[in-house]
Design a protein around this motif. Sequence first.
Motif, PDB file in Angstrom:
ATOM      1  N   ILE A  93      -0.557  27.749   2.386  1.00 18.11           N
ATOM      2  CA  ILE A  93      -0.052  28.334   3.626  1.00 18.11           C
ATOM      3  C   ILE A  93       0.488  29.712   3.279  1.00 18.11           C
ATOM      4  N   HIS A  94      -0.102  30.744   3.859  1.00 17.07           N
ATOM      5  CA  HIS A  94       0.323  32.116   3.609  1.00 17.07           C
ATOM      6  C   HIS A  94       1.433  32.447   4.611  1.00 17.07           C
ATOM      7  N   ASN A  95       2.649  32.393   4.144  1.00 14.94           N
ATOM      8  CA  ASN A  95       3.823  32.479   5.013  1.00 14.94           C
ATOM      9  C   ASN A  95       4.417  33.887   5.011  1.00 14.94           C
ATOM     10  N   ASP A  96       3.613  34.857   5.358  1.00 16.52           N
ATOM     11  CA  ASP A  96       4.074  36.235   5.538  1.00 16.52           C
ATOM     12  C   ASP A  96       4.025  36.558   7.021  1.00 16.52           C
ATOM     13  N   GLY A  97       5.170  36.832   7.616  1.00 19.71           N
ATOM     14  CA  GLY A  97       5.193  37.258   9.008  1.00 19.71           C
ATOM     15  C   GLY A  97       4.962  36.167  10.024  1.00 19.71           C
ATOM     16  N   LEU A  98       4.996  34.897   9.612  1.00 24.01           N
ATOM     17  CA  LEU A  98       4.790  33.801  10.554  1.00 24.01           C
ATOM     18  C   LEU A  98       6.102  33.449  11.256  1.00 24.01           C
ATOM     19  N   THR A  99       6.016  33.158  12.549  1.00 26.50           N
ATOM     20  CA  THR A  99       7.153  32.571  13.242  1.00 26.50           C
ATOM     21  C   THR A  99       7.237  31.097  12.868  1.00 26.50           C
ATOM     22  N   LEU A 100       8.352  30.463  13.230  1.00 26.79           N
ATOM     23  CA  LEU A 100       8.502  29.039  12.943  1.00 26.79           C
ATOM     24  C   LEU A 100       7.438  28.226  13.675  1.00 26.79           C
ATOM     25  N   ASP A 101       7.141  28.597  14.905  1.00 24.40           N
ATOM     26  CA  ASP A 101       6.102  27.882  15.651  1.00 24.40           C
ATOM     27  C   ASP A 101       4.739  28.038  14.988  1.00 24.40           C
ATOM     28  N   PRO A 122       0.838  -1.205   0.000  1.00 28.59           N
ATOM     29  CA  PRO A 122       0.000   0.000   0.000  1.00 28.59           C
ATOM     30  C   PRO A 122       0.868   1.248   0.000  1.00 28.59           C
ATOM     31  N   ARG A 123       0.456   2.270  -0.724  1.00 34.35           N
ATOM     32  CA  ARG A 123       1.225   3.504  -0.712  1.00 34.35           C
ATOM     33  C   ARG A 123       0.520   4.528   0.155  1.00 34.35           C
ATOM     34  N   GLY A 124       1.321   5.385   0.776  1.00 38.08           N
ATOM     35  CA  GLY A 124       0.761   6.474   1.554  1.00 38.08           C
ATOM     36  C   GLY A 124       0.340   7.603   0.649  1.00 38.08           C
ATOM     37  N   ALA A 125      -0.160   8.652   1.267  1.00 39.39           N
ATOM     38  CA  ALA A 125      -0.581   9.828   0.505  1.00 39.39           C
ATOM     39  C   ALA A 125       0.611  10.470  -0.188  1.00 39.39           C
ATOM     40  N   HIS A 126       0.378  10.965  -1.383  1.00 31.42           N
ATOM     41  CA  HIS A 126       1.383  11.711  -2.137  1.00 31.42           C
ATOM     42  C   HIS A 126       0.993  13.178  -2.135  1.00 31.42           C
ATOM     43  N   ILE A 127       1.840  14.009  -1.556  1.00 29.13           N
ATOM     44  CA  ILE A 127       1.600  15.449  -1.466  1.00 29.13           C
ATOM     45  C   ILE A 127       2.603  16.167  -2.354  1.00 29.13           C
ATOM     46  N   GLY A 128       2.111  16.994  -3.249  1.00 27.79           N
ATOM     47  CA  GLY A 128       2.976  17.855  -4.050  1.00 27.79           C
ATOM     48  C   GLY A 128       3.151  19.182  -3.331  1.00 27.79           C
ATOM     49  N   LEU A 129       4.394  19.563  -3.084  1.00 31.79           N
ATOM     50  CA  LEU A 129       4.714  20.796  -2.362  1.00 31.79           C
ATOM     51  C   LEU A 129       5.413  21.756  -3.310  1.00 31.79           C
ATOM     52  N   THR A 130       4.914  22.990  -3.369  1.00 27.10           N
ATOM     53  CA  THR A 130       5.552  23.968  -4.243  1.00 27.10           C
ATOM     54  C   THR A 130       5.416  25.367  -3.669  1.00 27.10           C
ATOM     55  N   GLY A 131       6.204  26.272  -4.212  1.00 28.69           N
ATOM     56  CA  GLY A 131       6.205  27.664  -3.771  1.00 28.69           C
ATOM     57  C   GLY A 131       7.342  28.387  -4.448  1.00 28.69           C
ATOM     58  N   GLY A 132       7.241  29.686  -4.518  1.00 24.24           N
ATOM     59  CA  GLY A 132       8.277  30.475  -5.169  1.00 24.24           C
ATOM     60  C   GLY A 132       9.537  30.575  -4.325  1.00 24.24           C
ATOM     61  N   ILE A 133      10.597  31.069  -4.925  1.00 18.79           N
ATOM     62  CA  ILE A 133      11.849  31.271  -4.216  1.00 18.79           C
ATOM     63  C   ILE A 133      11.599  32.181  -3.002  1.00 18.79           C
ATOM     64  N   GLY A 134      12.152  31.793  -1.867  1.00 18.95           N
ATOM     65  CA  GLY A 134      12.003  32.607  -0.664  1.00 18.95           C
ATOM     66  C   GLY A 134      10.658  32.492   0.024  1.00 18.95           C
ATOM     67  N   SER A 135       9.824  31.560  -0.414  1.00 19.03           N
ATOM     68  CA  SER A 135       8.483  31.433   0.171  1.00 19.03           C
ATOM     69  C   SER A 135       8.494  30.726   1.521  1.00 19.03           C
ATOM     70  N   GLY A 136       9.536  29.949   1.789  1.00 18.31           N
ATOM     71  CA  GLY A 136       9.570  29.113   2.984  1.00 18.31           C
ATOM     72  C   GLY A 136       9.206  27.671   2.703  1.00 18.31           C
ATOM     73  N   LYS A 137       9.179  27.306   1.435  1.00 20.14           N
ATOM     74  CA  LYS A 137       8.810  25.941   1.037  1.00 20.14           C
ATOM     75  C   LYS A 137       9.740  24.903   1.664  1.00 20.14           C
ATOM     76  N   SER A 138      11.033  25.168   1.696  1.00 26.99           N
ATOM     77  CA  SER A 138      11.972  24.201   2.253  1.00 26.99           C
ATOM     78  C   SER A 138      11.751  24.015   3.749  1.00 26.99           C
ATOM     79  N   THR A 139      11.364  25.085   4.436  1.00 23.77           N
ATOM     80  CA  THR A 139      11.070  24.971   5.866  1.00 23.77           C
ATOM     81  C   THR A 139       9.834  24.108   6.096  1.00 23.77           C
ATOM     82  N   VAL A 140       8.813  24.306   5.269  1.00 24.65           N
ATOM     83  CA  VAL A 140       7.607  23.469   5.369  1.00 24.65           C
ATOM     84  C   VAL A 140       7.956  22.017   5.074  1.00 24.65           C
TER      85      VAL A 140
END
Length: 214
Positions: A178-186, A4-22
């Motif tokens: 995810i609107h990642n403007d002004g969010l802390t890491l938490d 069985p395979r788990g869910a496949h999630i496609g993750l994307t975002g522009g440069i500097g969006s915080g995609k790698s942190t997510v």
Amino acid sequence: MQTPRGAHIGLTGGIGSGKSTVARLLVERGAALIDTDAIARSLALPGGAAIEAIREAFGSDVIDSSGGLDRARMRELVFADAQAKGRLEAILHPMIGLECNRQALAASGRTTVFDVPLLAESTHWRTRVDRVLVVDCSNETQVVRVMSRSGWTREAVLAVIAQQASRERRRACADAVIHNDGLTLDELAQHVDMLLAQWAPVEQSRRSSGARPT
């Protein structure tokens, strides 16, 4: 018997969006990460599977002294010539696809996150994932983040942003944003947790029924 395979999630975002942190936050919560940028970089390292094809297509000027891809030189070519970008993608994308398949099989049964910067530009990726998560922020936030971490000029960052899909195009293909403007890491982690909690019952139902989510 097929695993069985788990869910496949496609993750994307522009440069500097915080995609790698997510992406990192998702991995911390048990997901397997398949990073298409990292795969592309490995293919173009000295001795990488794509190096000889790149040399044949673009000449030795794009190969650095170590035998790997001269990324600064290639970036100049791609920004100046859309056909050059297409030739490079024609070399790399099939190889990236094969490696993604290999890694996805190895992660079978786990939620798998495909980190794909060009997901919004591709019809292929939207059909192979169950959900698309877009990390979004204002262009000004992108500029400030990239300048602070890389030392690039404002003009260089804006040139990269102009080469990528628009924010509107990315959001149009999203199942969640995810609107990642002004969010802390938490705060960002809280958004990730809420999203996973919302999606988990749907994914469990899909795996039980064998159906693909709508």
